[in-house]
Scaffold this motif. Structure first.
Motif, PDB file in Angstrom:
ATOM      1  N   LEU A 119       0.826  -1.213   0.000  1.00 60.10           N
ATOM      2  CA  LEU A 119       0.000   0.000   0.000  1.00 60.10           C
ATOM      3  C   LEU A 119       0.857   1.259   0.000  1.00 60.10           C
ATOM      4  O   LEU A 119       0.576   2.212  -0.737  1.00 60.10           O
ATOM      5  CB  LEU A 119      -0.930  -0.010   1.218  1.00 60.10           C
ATOM      6  N   THR A 120       1.895   1.295   0.813  1.00 59.09           N
ATOM      7  CA  THR A 120       2.743   2.487   0.870  1.00 59.09           C
ATOM      8  C   THR A 120       3.634   2.618  -0.357  1.00 59.09           C
ATOM      9  O   THR A 120       3.975   3.733  -0.769  1.00 59.09           O
ATOM     10  CB  THR A 120       3.611   2.450   2.146  1.00 59.09           C
ATOM     11  N   ARG A 124       3.194   6.528  -2.351  1.00 60.67           N
ATOM     12  CA  ARG A 124       4.257   7.110  -1.527  1.00 60.67           C
ATOM     13  C   ARG A 124       3.970   8.575  -1.216  1.00 60.67           C
ATOM     14  O   ARG A 124       3.397   9.286  -2.027  1.00 60.67           O
ATOM     15  CB  ARG A 124       5.599   6.994  -2.239  1.00 60.67           C
ATOM     16  N   GLY A 125       4.397   8.974  -0.016  1.00 60.93           N
ATOM     17  CA  GLY A 125       4.303  10.372   0.361  1.00 60.93           C
ATOM     18  C   GLY A 125       2.986  10.784   0.974  1.00 60.93           C
ATOM     19  O   GLY A 125       2.846  11.920   1.417  1.00 60.93           O
ATOM     20  N   GLY A 126       2.015   9.872   1.026  1.00 63.38           N
ATOM     21  CA  GLY A 126       0.725  10.220   1.596  1.00 63.38           C
ATOM     22  C   GLY A 126       0.683   9.990   3.098  1.00 63.38           C
ATOM     23  O   GLY A 126       1.689   9.668   3.744  1.00 63.38           O
ATOM     24  N   PHE A 127      -0.510  10.146   3.653  1.00 59.49           N
ATOM     25  CA  PHE A 127      -0.676   9.984   5.092  1.00 59.49           C
ATOM     26  C   PHE A 127      -0.370   8.554   5.526  1.00 59.49           C
ATOM     27  O   PHE A 127       0.315   8.338   6.535  1.00 59.49           O
ATOM     28  CB  PHE A 127      -2.122  10.359   5.475  1.00 59.49           C
ATOM     29  N   LEU A 128      -0.881   7.573   4.775  1.00 54.85           N
ATOM     30  CA  LEU A 128      -0.651   6.175   5.130  1.00 54.85           C
ATOM     31  C   LEU A 128       0.833   5.829   5.057  1.00 54.85           C
ATOM     32  O   LEU A 128       1.355   5.106   5.917  1.00 54.85           O
ATOM     33  CB  LEU A 128      -1.450   5.270   4.191  1.00 54.85           C
ATOM     34  N   ASP A 129       1.515   6.357   4.065  1.00 49.41           N
ATOM     35  CA  ASP A 129       2.950   6.103   3.923  1.00 49.41           C
ATOM     36  C   ASP A 129       3.704   6.646   5.134  1.00 49.41           C
ATOM     37  O   ASP A 129       4.552   5.953   5.729  1.00 49.41           O
ATOM     38  CB  ASP A 129       3.463   6.749   2.636  1.00 49.41           C
ATOM     39  N   LEU A 131       2.482   7.276   8.093  1.00 48.06           N
ATOM     40  CA  LEU A 131       2.070   6.534   9.279  1.00 48.06           C
ATOM     41  C   LEU A 131       2.809   5.208   9.388  1.00 48.06           C
ATOM     42  O   LEU A 131       3.295   4.840  10.468  1.00 48.06           O
ATOM     43  CB  LEU A 131       0.558   6.300   9.240  1.00 48.06           C
ATOM     44  N   VAL A 132       2.918   4.499   8.277  1.00 45.14           N
ATOM     45  CA  VAL A 132       3.622   3.206   8.285  1.00 45.14           C
ATOM     46  C   VAL A 132       5.105   3.400   8.555  1.00 45.14           C
ATOM     47  O   VAL A 132       5.722   2.626   9.315  1.00 45.14           O
ATOM     48  CB  VAL A 132       3.398   2.467   6.949  1.00 45.14           C
ATOM     49  N   THR A 136       6.777   1.649  11.764  1.00 44.24           N
ATOM     50  CA  THR A 136       7.849   0.662  11.624  1.00 44.24           C
ATOM     51  C   THR A 136       9.125   1.134  12.317  1.00 44.24           C
ATOM     52  O   THR A 136       9.846   0.320  12.904  1.00 44.24           O
ATOM     53  CB  THR A 136       8.128   0.384  10.140  1.00 44.24           C
ATOM     54  N   LEU A 137       9.400   2.419  12.254  1.00 42.06           N
ATOM     55  CA  LEU A 137      10.568   2.945  12.966  1.00 42.06           C
ATOM     56  C   LEU A 137      10.401   2.761  14.471  1.00 42.06           C
ATOM     57  O   LEU A 137      11.362   2.435  15.185  1.00 42.06           O
ATOM     58  CB  LEU A 137      10.766   4.419  12.632  1.00 42.06           C
ATOM     59  N   PHE A 138       9.185   2.932  14.953  1.00 39.78           N
ATOM     60  CA  PHE A 138       8.880   2.733  16.374  1.00 39.78           C
ATOM     61  C   PHE A 138       9.115   1.273  16.766  1.00 39.78           C
ATOM     62  O   PHE A 138       9.724   0.983  17.806  1.00 39.78           O
ATOM     63  CB  PHE A 138       7.438   3.143  16.639  1.00 39.78           C
TER      64      PHE A 138
END
Length: 308
Positions: A119-120, A124-129, A131-132, A136-138
């Motif tokens: 999806l991301t 790319r570059g949107g809100f979902l991207d 957020l993911v 994932t960094l978290f």
């Protein structure tokens, strides 16, 4: 394909021999008393050490020790642990538990990791991207035991949504949270890896050609883009199968799961080499078979790959 499979199976033979030899050597031939776990804090009686050394063939040359050990493995004789319990019985008890946990964790990796990555990668570059990427960094920043204890505390003890520990029957529903904890780091890596692969292949010539032919977007993504882009993720997931089983020590400990990880950990703590060596050997075999399966899946995912 058949010749390639046979060749890969033959290549596994020296790998299996080498890894089992190293496992046997490192566990039994390190300096110190290999039977210290039987004697507690007191030194072992010399007569007892002599009898156990004879029982486990430790007076023989190293290659003879390994030969006898390998012969027993081929006959399905895993020996007995220091408690006198056959290791085969212990493996039959704990392996199904770890396999169930690993299946749940792998399913979570595939559904969440690959789904989020696709999806991301497409948007790319949107809100979902964003957020993911933050999520994932978290997950990558937190140790597994921190995630496990946080979910156990909030969902189990405070909110009462889940059982704080898994019941002995291990129903699938109780393994969802432990499976997510076990797969948390791999989910993050899988999502990022899939996203990067999707984004890269979006600019590939074969995708532009499919779009120029007027193919529906669903076919372009599902047939042309997705199959080729999943190869890095499948490679990563395949190599993680063995790691999910061996790396379940922390997760099994937090949620009180009697699995392979906890058995190996107890064997290491008590210096019970008779239990550790067969368990780790089977883990190696599982890992090697998983990598073979991944190699065979390449031709299914990418039609450009042909095995001669």
């Amino acid at each position: 394909m058949g010749r390639y499979t046979l060749r890969r199976l033959l290549q596994l033979i020296p790998v299996i021999l080498g890894t089992t030899f190293l496992i046997h050597f490192l566990v039994w031939n390190l300096p110190g008393d290999p039977f210290a776990g039987r004697c507690g804090e007191r030194p072992c009686n010399p007569a007892y050490i002599e009898r156990m050394t004879e029982l486990y063939n430790l007076n023989d040359p190293l290659i003879i020790q390994y030969g006898k050990y390998l012969l027993n493995l081929l006959q399905g004789n895993f020996g007995e642990d220091f408690r006198g319990v056959p290791v085969a019985e212990t493996m039959a008890e704990v392996w199904p538990n770890t396999v169930k946990l690993a299946v749940v964790a792998l399913s979570i990796e595939i559904i969440i990791g690959i789904g989020a990555g696709v999806l991301t990668g497409l948007k790319r570059g949107g809100f979902l991207d964003n957020l993911v990427m933050i999520s994932t960094l978290f997950l990558m920043s937190l140790p597994v035991f921190v995630i496990g204890y946080l979910l156990q505390l909030t969902l189990g003890l405070q909110l009462g949504i889940i059982r704080p520990t898994v019941s002995p029957e291990m129903p699938w529903s109780e393994l969802i949270v432990p499976g997510f904890v076990l797969a948390s780091l791999q989910v993050a890596f899988t999502a990022r890896l899939t996203r990067a692969s999707i984004a890269e292949n979006m600019r590939a010539d074969y995708v532009r050609t499919a779009v120029a032919k007027g193919l529906p977007r669903r076919r372009v993504v599902g047939v042309h883009l997705l199959r080729n882009s999943l190869i890095p993720a499948v490679t990563f997931l395949g190599t993680e199968v063995g790691a999910l089983m061996a790396g379940a020590i922390v997760t099994e400990g937090i949620f009180n799961i009697n699995g392979v990880g906890q058995t190996i950990y107890r064997g290491i703590i008590t210096h019970d080499a008779t239990a550790v060596v067969p368990m780790v050997t089977v883990l190696v075999l599982v890992y090697l078979l998983a990598t073979l399966l991944v190699d065979l899946l390449y031709a299914v995912l990418d039609p450009r790959i042909r095995y001669e």
